[in-house]
Write a protein that holds these residues in place. Structure first.
Motif, mmCIF file in Angstrom:
data_model
loop_
_atom_site.group_PDB
_atom_site.id
_atom_site.type_symbol
_atom_site.label_atom_id
_atom_site.label_comp_id
_atom_site.label_asym_id
_atom_site.label_seq_id
_atom_site.Cartn_x
_atom_site.Cartn_y
_atom_site.Cartn_z
ATOM 1 N N LYS A 75 0.718 -1.283 0.181
ATOM 2 C CA LYS A 75 -0.193 0.028 0.101
ATOM 3 C C LYS A 75 0.945 1.299 0.122
ATOM 4 C CE LYS A 75 -2.235 2.004 3.101
ATOM 5 N NZ LYS A 75 -1.731 3.300 2.538
ATOM 6 N N ASN A 130 -14.234 3.619 -0.878
ATOM 7 C CA ASN A 130 -12.636 3.613 -0.536
ATOM 8 C C ASN A 130 -12.119 4.819 -0.142
ATOM 9 O OD1 ASN A 130 -9.674 3.843 -0.439
ATOM 10 N ND2 ASN A 130 -9.746 3.763 -2.995
ATOM 11 N N PHE A 132 -9.787 6.292 2.632
ATOM 12 C CA PHE A 132 -8.970 6.040 3.879
ATOM 13 C C PHE A 132 -8.095 7.034 4.103
ATOM 14 C CE2 PHE A 132 -9.915 1.671 2.428
ATOM 15 C CZ PHE A 132 -9.978 1.039 3.565
ATOM 16 N N GLY A 296 -14.279 -1.003 -8.198
ATOM 17 C CA GLY A 296 -15.039 -2.246 -8.311
ATOM 18 C C GLY A 296 -15.713 -2.086 -9.689
ATOM 19 N N ILE A 299 -16.408 0.714 -12.297
ATOM 20 C CA ILE A 299 -15.465 1.883 -12.909
ATOM 21 C C ILE A 299 -14.791 0.943 -13.995
ATOM 22 C CG2 ILE A 299 -15.180 2.901 -10.748
ATOM 23 C CD1 ILE A 299 -12.459 1.937 -10.604
ATOM 24 N N VAL A 329 -6.173 -1.115 -14.202
ATOM 25 C CA VAL A 329 -6.628 -1.306 -12.822
ATOM 26 C C VAL A 329 -8.187 -0.502 -12.716
ATOM 27 C CG1 VAL A 329 -6.298 -0.724 -10.417
ATOM 28 C CG2 VAL A 329 -4.454 -0.326 -12.120
ATOM 29 N N ALA A 352 -8.390 -5.059 -7.163
ATOM 30 C CA ALA A 352 -8.560 -4.658 -5.944
ATOM 31 C C ALA A 352 -9.827 -5.289 -5.283
ATOM 32 C CB ALA A 352 -8.205 -3.121 -5.391
#
Ligand SMILES: Cc1cc2nc3c(=O)[nH]c(=O)nc-3n(C[C@H](O)[C@H](O)[C@H](O)COP(=O)(O)O)c2cc1C
Length: 379
Positions: A75, A130, A132, A296, A299, A329, A352
């Motif tokens: 990460k 997401n 964080f 997810g 996208i 990605v 991911a």
């Protein structure tokens, strides 16, 4: 692997959770033939990895490697310890509505429960939030943790990448940010080089930080690349990838040409920014921020389009695959999606959301590609 009902700190401290992977266990496979794929000359068993984010520590990286992901990314780290936004960070997207405010769609979200992950139809269409704020351990902690991965570099076909970014601290100006980018690039390169790793990734596309993401401003991107490249000239063996988000419609060729001057490739996309609300229309994230990132299934379309456009730009600029790589990605959760990204021009694909609770994805892709492996006992 990640428990969305617990805080980031708890997930970090307690390590990856097998109960939060399909079947309640972690798959363990060992490839039995020479690697058939490569990225920038680095051999890979599978053109599949896990991008920066879900792999919080070396314990998570080892689980991903054991499951067969050939290019997991540790990460994003920073030059000083950084706290996560408060829980909840990961919520399940029920509905994505284009008619949001400030050019952002609106995502209606609910808690992500295990029952969603055990429902095949819901799981394959899963999109999550997401948010964080890119937490980080202190450099001393993440560097020594990353170095424990050096053993896996001894066996060709898999490699541990490391993501980093400069930090924008309150009260500090742009030149402090550039200094911090250089410092963090140097720290990350040192840790990566001493563990035998090859891929460094610079995140310039976080949607959860104050201000617009760096990559959307050509001058800011130029200066950030220069800041990162300065210490990296002492690490010629390392490959620098740059993580972008949804591309601006203008000057795509200019952006790719600029990145190719300082780096060895692009990883795209980061999450899509959206307003995040509960079904009652209230703010849903623990940070109480109005917006956060969506990743997810929702996208994948824009991620595939981005890779196609980047691939066209790569060809138009006469850049070769073996000197400038594209990592796709966004919304990959099956072998069919992997194929779509490879057809669009990606050299490697990172999953991911589609891998966080379904580590079996790597073995499934190896089966479909006819790549031999043996199963080890599971934990
Ligand atoms: C839990 C989680 C944490 C993330 N943290 C980061 C991060 O620290 N740095 C980064 O560049 N991207 C981060 N991302 C974004 C992912 O790398 C990826 O770009 C995004 O999730 C889209 O891929 P997906 O649709 O396969 O999830 C994170 C994503 C998730 C799900």
């Amino acid at each position: 692997m990640y428990n969305p009902l617990a805080s980031y700190e708890e997930n970090l401290r307690k390590g990856p959770s097998p109960e939060w992977n399909e079947g309640g266990f972690f798959p363990k496979i060992e490839f039995t033939a020479e690697p058939r794929f490569s990225c920038l000359g680095i051999p890979l068993h599978l053109p599949l990895g896990i991008p920066a984010g879900p792999l919080l520590s070396s314990a998570y990286m080892k689980v991903a490697i054991d499951a067969g992901f050939s290019m997991p990314v540790y990460k994003t780290v920073r030059s000083s310890a950084w706290a996560s936004h408060p829980w909840p960070n990961v919520l399940s997207v029920e509905q994505l509505n284009d008619r949001g405010t400030q050019n952002r769609p609106t995502a209606t979200v609910v808690p992500l429960l295990k029952s969603v992950l055990s429902d095949a139809r819901k799981k394959s269409g899963l999109s999550i939030t997401n948010a964080f704020g890119v937490p980080s351990l202190s450099p001393g902690e993440w560097a020594s943790d990353f170095r424990t991965l050096s053993e896996l570099e001894r066996s060709p076909g898999r490699t541990a990448a490391l993501s980093f970014q400069g930090s924008r601290r309150e009260g500090e100006n742009w030149s402090h940010f550039l200094d911090d980018t250089s410092l963090c690039a140097q720290m990350a390169a040192q840790a990566l080089s001493s563990s035998g790793g090859k891929f460094l990734e610079m995140n310039v596309s976080c949607p959860n930080e104050s201000g617009a993401p760096i990559y959307t401003d050509f001058k800011a991107l130029t200066e950030t690349l220069q800041a990162a490249a300065a210490p990296l000239k002492f690490f010629p063996e390392l490959k620098l990838m740059v993580k972008l988000g949804v591309l601006p419609t203008q000057n795509l060729l200019g952006i790719v040409e600029l990145i190719a001057k300082y780096a060895h490739g692009i990883s795209a996309i980061n999450t899509l920014s959206a307003n995040i609300v509960t079904p009652a229309g209230e703010r849903a994230l623990g940070s109480k921020a109005e917006h956060g990132g969506i990743c997810g299934d929702a996208i994948r379309g824009v991620a595939l389009q981005t890779i196609s456009e980047l691939n066209r730009a790569r060809q138009a600029l006469g850049l070769e695959k073996n000197s400038f790589a594209l990592v796709g990605v966004g919304g990959c959760s099956s072998f069919e999606h992997l194929e779509e990204f490879l057809k669009a021009g990606a050299d490697v694909v990172h999953a991911a959301t589609g891998a966080m609770w379904h580590l079996q994805l790597a073995g499934e892709c190896a089966d479909r590609l006819g790549i031999p492996y043996s199963r080890k006992e599971t934990i």
